[in-house]
Design an enzyme around this catalytic site. Structure first.
Site, short mmCIF file in Angstrom:
data_model
loop_
_atom_site.label_atom_id
_atom_site.label_comp_id
_atom_site.label_asym_id
_atom_site.label_seq_id
_atom_site.Cartn_x
_atom_site.Cartn_y
_atom_site.Cartn_z
N ASP A 81 0.62 -1.24 0.07
CA ASP A 81 -0.07 -0.05 -0.01
C ASP A 81 0.93 1.18 -0.02
OD1 ASP A 81 -2.48 1.42 0.24
OD2 ASP A 81 -2.25 1.41 2.49
N HIS A 205 -9.74 4.91 -0.26
CA HIS A 205 -8.87 4.96 0.85
C HIS A 205 -9.72 5.59 2.15
CE1 HIS A 205 -4.81 3.86 -0.84
NE2 HIS A 205 -5.62 3.57 -1.85
N GLY A 207 -10.95 4.20 4.71
CA GLY A 207 -12.32 3.65 5.05
C GLY A 207 -12.73 3.96 6.55
N THR A 208 -11.82 3.85 7.64
CA THR A 208 -12.37 4.33 8.90
C THR A 208 -13.23 5.39 9.23
OG1 THR A 208 -10.23 3.03 9.45
CG2 THR A 208 -11.14 4.55 11.22
N ASN A 227 -10.13 0.35 1.70
CA ASN A 227 -9.00 0.27 2.46
C ASN A 227 -9.43 0.64 3.82
OD1 ASN A 227 -7.47 -0.17 0.14
ND2 ASN A 227 -5.87 1.49 0.62
P1 13P Z 1 -7.82 4.38 7.20
O1 13P Z 1 -6.63 4.46 8.37
O2 13P Z 1 -8.54 5.79 7.29
O3 13P Z 1 -8.77 3.20 7.60
O4 13P Z 1 -7.40 4.31 5.94
C1 13P Z 1 -6.76 3.15 5.38
C2 13P Z 1 -6.07 3.40 3.87
O5 13P Z 1 -6.61 4.08 3.22
C3 13P Z 1 -4.93 2.70 3.82
O6 13P Z 1 -4.19 3.08 2.57
#
Ligand code: 13P
Length: 280
Positions: A81, A205, A207-208, A227
């Site tokens: 990544d 990206h 996603g959290t 992600n």
């Molecule tokens: P988060 O840490 O917000 O879940 O993002 C993950 C990400 O996009 C990793 O490339």
């Protein structure tokens, strides 16, 4: 089984769902994510970002990720990544990663295209898939930089696809890495336009903190890889802390089990939201 990320994303396009790409930092997280995927019969992606190699050296965690994918009863792609340097991307390819990201989002579009094409030539030698990024997703993968969100221009996505033929394209639609300071408002108008104009699987990206409804909407509008990093780390930490608070940890192996459990619960929750269960 270890699979190429390209296959997973093409299946996701056919089935109209998104595959979860889970960041891992140690063996316990790898085991927890795979446990969830096997239980739910879901394809998944295991990933680690270049910026995280300070804590988890690639030559140590890379073979572990590849071995775990090979031993899994469900299809697992292993992805590098936010690759920044040719050296580390090359190392990931040598270790058998089936996908690498080159993050040239900070570069002018011309340079991003040129550099992405060079990485694609490297990846072609092993057959690995390549992900690129245009526009700027906010924050940074390890929280060390406060990168400002710069939404993708759909016409750039068209040009990028035509000139590179990349396997997956991360776009910026108001998303950011890390925990959001306020509820994210995703630009579905931009996503829709990108999805209408390009056929490359799109990647979300950051996603959290995105709501389940928004995840589903994204997965039905061209996003085929999502992600998740911070949510995993937070959940692992919380699960361990809760266990300590309940006096549930008596010795190292209880601590290890709590870590696996945290990664498992987080992956399970996301796999179910993304609709990847029973897609293996
Ligand atoms: P988060 O840490 O917000 O879940 O993002 C993950 C990400 O996009 C990793 O490339």
């Amino acid at each position: 089984m270890l699979v190429n990320m390209r296959e997973l994303l093409l299946d996701a396009q056919k089935g109209n769902y998104a595959v979860g790409s889970f960041s891992v930092a140690n063996m316990e997280m790898v085991l927890g994510v795979i446990k969830a995927a096997e239980e739910l019969n879901a394809p998944i992606i295991l990933q680690i970002a270049e910026v995280r190699l300070k804590q988890s050296p690639l030559e140590v965690i890379g073979p572990l990720m590849v071995a775990a994918a090979k031993g899994a009863r469900v299809p697992v792609a292993v992805h590098f990544d936010h690759g920044k340097t040719r050296e580390k991307i090359g190392q990931a390819l040598e270790l058998g990663f089936t996908s690498v990201m080159f993050d040239g989002s900070h570069l002018p579009l011309d340079e991003n295209i040129t550099e992405t094409k060079a990485i694609m030539e490297m990846a072609a030698k092993t057959g690995a898939a390549v992900e690129a990024e245009i526009g700027c997703v906010g924050g940074s993968e390890d929280g060390s930089e406060d990168i400002v969100i710069n939404c993708t221009k759909p016409e750039d996505a068209v040009r990028f696809e035509a000139e590179t033929g990349v396997d997956a394209l991360a776009i910026a639609i108001g998303n950011a890495h890390g925990n959001y300071k306020s509820t994210p408002k995703l630009r579905f108008d931009i996503l829709q336009e990108c999805a209408r104009l390009v056929k490359t699987p799109l990647v979300l990206h950051g996603g959290t903190g995105i709501s389940p409804d928004d995840f589903v909407r994204c997965s039905k509008t061209g996003i085929k890889k999502i992600n998740i990093a911070t949510a995993t780390f937070d959940m692992v930490e919380k699960t361990v802390r809760d266990c300590y608070n309940k006096n549930g940890i008596n010795g190292y192996y209880d601590l290890q089990a709590a870590e696996v459990e945290g990664a498992y619960q987080n992956a399970k929750r996301h796999i179910l939201i993304f609709g990847t269960d029973n897609k293996a």
